[in-house]
Design an enzyme around this catalytic site. Structure first.
Site, PDB file in Angstrom:
ATOM      1  N   THR A 137     -56.674 -66.725  89.192  1.00 30.71           N
ATOM      2  CA  THR A 137     -57.371 -66.523  90.349  1.00 30.71           C
ATOM      3  C   THR A 137     -58.951 -66.473  90.526  1.00 30.71           C
ATOM      4  O   THR A 137     -59.333 -66.612  89.434  1.00 30.71           O
ATOM      5  CB  THR A 137     -56.783 -65.346  91.012  1.00 30.71           C
ATOM      6  OG1 THR A 137     -56.720 -64.215  90.177  1.00 30.71           O
ATOM      7  CG2 THR A 137     -55.253 -65.789  91.385  1.00 30.71           C
ATOM      8  N   HIS A 138     -59.395 -66.357  91.671  1.00 28.16           N
ATOM      9  CA  HIS A 138     -60.796 -66.202  91.850  1.00 28.16           C
ATOM     10  C   HIS A 138     -61.636 -65.589  90.849  1.00 28.16           C
ATOM     11  O   HIS A 138     -61.576 -64.689  90.474  1.00 28.16           O
ATOM     12  CB  HIS A 138     -61.172 -65.864  93.361  1.00 28.16           C
ATOM     13  CG  HIS A 138     -60.880 -64.229  93.507  1.00 28.16           C
ATOM     14  ND1 HIS A 138     -61.770 -63.397  93.011  1.00 28.16           N
ATOM     15  CD2 HIS A 138     -59.956 -63.783  93.904  1.00 28.16           C
ATOM     16  CE1 HIS A 138     -61.188 -62.386  93.332  1.00 28.16           C
ATOM     17  NE2 HIS A 138     -60.092 -62.191  93.740  1.00 28.16           N
ATOM     18  N   GLY A 139     -62.532 -66.387  90.452  1.00 28.79           N
ATOM     19  CA  GLY A 139     -63.574 -65.796  89.490  1.00 28.79           C
ATOM     20  C   GLY A 139     -63.254 -65.576  88.001  1.00 28.79           C
ATOM     21  O   GLY A 139     -64.206 -65.227  87.266  1.00 28.79           O
ATOM     22  N   ASP A 157     -61.561 -62.392  89.056  1.00 29.26           N
ATOM     23  CA  ASP A 157     -62.660 -62.075  88.146  1.00 29.26           C
ATOM     24  C   ASP A 157     -61.989 -61.489  86.718  1.00 29.26           C
ATOM     25  O   ASP A 157     -63.060 -60.686  86.043  1.00 29.26           O
ATOM     26  CB  ASP A 157     -63.642 -60.860  88.722  1.00 29.26           C
ATOM     27  CG  ASP A 157     -63.999 -61.538  89.853  1.00 29.26           C
ATOM     28  OD1 ASP A 157     -64.549 -62.438  89.967  1.00 29.26           O
ATOM     29  OD2 ASP A 157     -63.700 -60.794  91.097  1.00 29.26           O
TER      30      ASP A 157
END
Length: 214
Positions: A137-139, A157
């Site tokens: 997922t994001h980052g 992240d």
């Protein structure tokens, strides 16, 4: 290039061959491996030509490292560098059903199998293996030579260090860092940073203690 050369007669090589077929890779697919017992045989339907040193002779083939452990891939990459192989020969194998938005990237020499999802701003390094149904997922950032096994989910992240191994169906909470060379066991739920080189297992994941006597 007129063909594809896989380094390592492994289960991963069979999966990589399947991806190459999906991608309609031009030319034959062959394997090299240091085990003499494999030479001149078929691994699945793919011929094993001989030792890893043949990579520098088969100069018209793209190259993918198909050794399951990141440490093994790293050592072979260094060996091929010493033998003078052009690093421009490395290619990536990304299954056509991988979700790869424009804000995400997968480095040279990496393998991403069926069902892998990268959501936004994800960076995957060189010679990384993403097994089926991995979700990044994001980052998230996955460093070179890491191995992310089937069904793993990384929260936002998360950082996976160089050569780290995350076992099948493990989950890593957002913002957690898994250090270089660390191992996360199958089905583990990682809620805290995993130091480099350590092995963590369980729910919630905790370090495996070695050398402890009663």
């Amino acid at each position: 290039m007129s063909g594809l050369l896989l380094v390592g007669a492994s289960g991963l090589a069979r999966e990589a061959t399947t991806v190459a077929v999906w991608l309609h890779h031009q030319g034959p697919v062959s394997i090299v491996d240091d085990d003499p017992a494999t030479w001149g045989t078929l691994h699945g339907l793919t011929p094993v030509l001989g030792s890893v040193d043949l990579v520098t002779d088969v100069v018209d083939h793209d190259v993918v490292l198909t050794l399951g452990k990141g440490g093994h891939r790293h050592r072979v990459a260094l060996r091929l560098e010493m033998l003078g192989m052009d690093p421009g020969r490395y290619t990536s194998l990304i299954h056509p059903r991988v979700v790869l938005p424009g804000s995400c990237s997968i480095g040279t020499g990496s393998i991403a199998l069926d069902g892998v999802v990268l959501t936004a701003d994800v960076e995957v390094g060189r010679h990384v293996v993403l097994m089926p149904q991995v979700t990044l997922t994001h980052g998230c950032r996955v460093h070179d030579f890491a191995t992310i096994c089937a069904g793993v989910s990384l929260g936002g992240d998360v950082e996976i260090g160089e050569g780290a191994y995350v076992g099948m169906n493990a989950s890593v909470r957002q913002g957690v860092h898994v250090g270089a060379g660390a191992t996360v066991g199958m089905g583990a739920v990682v809620l805290h940073d995993v130091p480099a080189g350590e092995t963590w297992v369980g729910v919630p994941a905790r370090p495996v203690r070695t050398g402890v006597t009663a």
